[in-house]
Write a protein that holds these residues in place. Structure first.
Motif, PDB file in Angstrom:
ATOM      1  N   GLN A 183       2.006   1.699  -3.592  1.00 58.04           N
ATOM      2  CA  GLN A 183       0.914   2.178  -4.436  1.00 58.04           C
ATOM      3  C   GLN A 183       0.587   3.642  -4.136  1.00 58.04           C
ATOM      4  O   GLN A 183       0.316   4.430  -5.052  1.00 58.04           O
ATOM      5  CB  GLN A 183      -0.332   1.317  -4.222  1.00 58.04           C
ATOM      6  CG  GLN A 183      -0.199  -0.103  -4.747  1.00 58.04           C
ATOM      7  CD  GLN A 183      -1.409  -0.959  -4.407  1.00 58.04           C
ATOM      8  OE1 GLN A 183      -2.270  -0.569  -3.608  1.00 58.04           O
ATOM      9  NE2 GLN A 183      -1.481  -2.141  -5.010  1.00 58.04           N
ATOM     10  N   GLN A 219       0.827  -1.210   0.000  1.00 61.62           N
ATOM     11  CA  GLN A 219       0.000   0.000   0.000  1.00 61.62           C
ATOM     12  C   GLN A 219       0.862   1.261   0.000  1.00 61.62           C
ATOM     13  O   GLN A 219       0.517   2.259  -0.647  1.00 61.62           O
ATOM     14  CB  GLN A 219      -0.957   0.015   1.189  1.00 61.62           C
ATOM     15  CG  GLN A 219      -1.974   1.161   1.111  1.00 61.62           C
ATOM     16  CD  GLN A 219      -2.978   1.160   2.242  1.00 61.62           C
ATOM     17  OE1 GLN A 219      -2.681   0.710   3.348  1.00 61.62           O
ATOM     18  NE2 GLN A 219      -4.167   1.671   1.981  1.00 61.62           N
ATOM     19  N   ARG A 246      -9.262   0.445  -5.318  1.00 61.13           N
ATOM     20  CA  ARG A 246      -8.020   0.325  -4.557  1.00 61.13           C
ATOM     21  C   ARG A 246      -7.291   1.669  -4.533  1.00 61.13           C
ATOM     22  O   ARG A 246      -6.794   2.092  -3.489  1.00 61.13           O
ATOM     23  CB  ARG A 246      -7.144  -0.763  -5.188  1.00 61.13           C
ATOM     24  CG  ARG A 246      -5.699  -0.813  -4.678  1.00 61.13           C
ATOM     25  CD  ARG A 246      -5.581  -0.891  -3.181  1.00 61.13           C
ATOM     26  NE  ARG A 246      -6.237  -2.074  -2.635  1.00 61.13           N
ATOM     27  CZ  ARG A 246      -6.274  -2.358  -1.321  1.00 61.13           C
ATOM     28  NH1 ARG A 246      -5.733  -1.524  -0.446  1.00 61.13           N
ATOM     29  NH2 ARG A 246      -6.872  -3.449  -0.900  1.00 61.13           N
ATOM     30  N   GLU A 282      -6.757  -1.321  -9.521  1.00 60.28           N
ATOM     31  CA  GLU A 282      -8.215  -1.271  -9.556  1.00 60.28           C
ATOM     32  C   GLU A 282      -8.681   0.066  -8.979  1.00 60.28           C
ATOM     33  O   GLU A 282      -8.108   0.559  -8.004  1.00 60.28           O
ATOM     34  CB  GLU A 282      -8.767  -2.456  -8.744  1.00 60.28           C
ATOM     35  CG  GLU A 282     -10.221  -2.780  -8.982  1.00 60.28           C
ATOM     36  CD  GLU A 282     -11.137  -1.996  -8.062  1.00 60.28           C
ATOM     37  OE1 GLU A 282     -12.289  -1.741  -8.445  1.00 60.28           O
ATOM     38  OE2 GLU A 282     -10.682  -1.646  -6.953  1.00 60.28           O
ATOM     39  N   ASN A 286      -6.556   3.898  -1.272  1.00 63.16           N
ATOM     40  CA  ASN A 286      -5.207   4.358  -0.933  1.00 63.16           C
ATOM     41  C   ASN A 286      -5.192   5.856  -0.664  1.00 63.16           C
ATOM     42  O   ASN A 286      -4.481   6.325   0.240  1.00 63.16           O
ATOM     43  CB  ASN A 286      -4.233   4.010  -2.062  1.00 63.16           C
ATOM     44  CG  ASN A 286      -3.948   2.520  -2.142  1.00 63.16           C
ATOM     45  OD1 ASN A 286      -4.150   1.773  -1.185  1.00 63.16           O
ATOM     46  ND2 ASN A 286      -3.486   2.066  -3.298  1.00 63.16           N
TER      47      ASN A 286
END
Length: 228
Positions: free
Chosen positions: A83, A80, A140, A137, A144
């Motif tokens: 990302q 995470q 997602r 996605e 985040n």
């Protein structure tokens, strides 16, 4: 033993008709949906149509224009954090990644406006554009952002940057969270379906009373009465 056959028969007929209408309502007669699913979708769309706060949030962001921030954010997983680093880099911020820890520096205005750009895409169900930016996605990416803003709020409060933290929190709750929750739901103005809204509310009240009186007549006709 039935005390009042007329009242009992009337109540039983109302009850039977009530369940007949209920059975019809469960049929997929409205764009492939039953009545409950159709109305639920309609009210969700109306709800979404009334919660587009993004233009107002952009005005709030202007109030902290020119502010530079230096943040250290610690995520629950290294994935995470990695990302999320791409979110900030796309927003023009400088990042340094170390496992779960992410250092971010840059213009808070630019960061929050980039976040609102993504929230606006999600609000208008353009998730493919969000995926194209971050190669994840769309939900997602939005999650985040939500996590990052939550961490930012805590860090900014620790730095006594309370005004910036408040604006960041508003973007998280009214922008990102709303866009995430309403993703793939089409927004609808209540005036576009006003008569259906009025009918559904009136029908709900009448239908509830209908059931109540049917039960009342059945039991009174049967000879059961409340007393004290």
């Amino acid at each position: 033993m039935i005390v009042n056959k007329k009242e009992f028969t009337g109540g039983f007929a109302l009850l039977a008709l009530f369940f007949a209408v209920l059975a019809i309502m469960f049929q997929p007669m409205f764009e492939g949906k039953n009545a409950m699913a159709y109305l639920d979708a309609m009210y969700n769309s109306i709800s979404k149509g009334s919660v587009n706060y993004i233009p107002d949030l952009r005005e709030n962001v202007k109030s902290i224009n020119g502010k530079e921030v230096n943040l250290k954010l610690t995520y629950s997983t290294a994935v995470q954090a990695e990302q999320s680093a791409k979110l900030f880099e796309t927003a023009g911020a400088q990042t340094a990644l170390n496992g779960k820890e992410l250092a971010v520096s840059g213009s808070i205005t630019t960061i929050l406006n980039s976040c609102l750009d993504d929230a606006d895409l999600m609000y208008h169900n353009k998730g493919e554009d969000v995926s194209a930016k971050y190669d994840v996605e769309p939900r997602r990416a939005t999650f985040n952002w939500w996590t990052s803003l939550e961490l930012m709020e805590k860090e900014l409060n620790d730095q006594s940057e309370f005004k910036i933290a408040k604006v960041s929190s508003s973007v998280m709750k009214k922008g990102v969270e709303t866009a995430y929750n309403y993703y793939e739901i089409e927004p609808l103005n209540i005036m576009d379906e006003l008569w259906l809204v009025i009918f559904s509310l009136v029908f709900y009240v009448v239908y509830t009373l209908w059931y109540g009186f049917a039960i009342l007549f059945v039991f009174e006709g049967w000879g059961l009465n409340l007393g004290h």
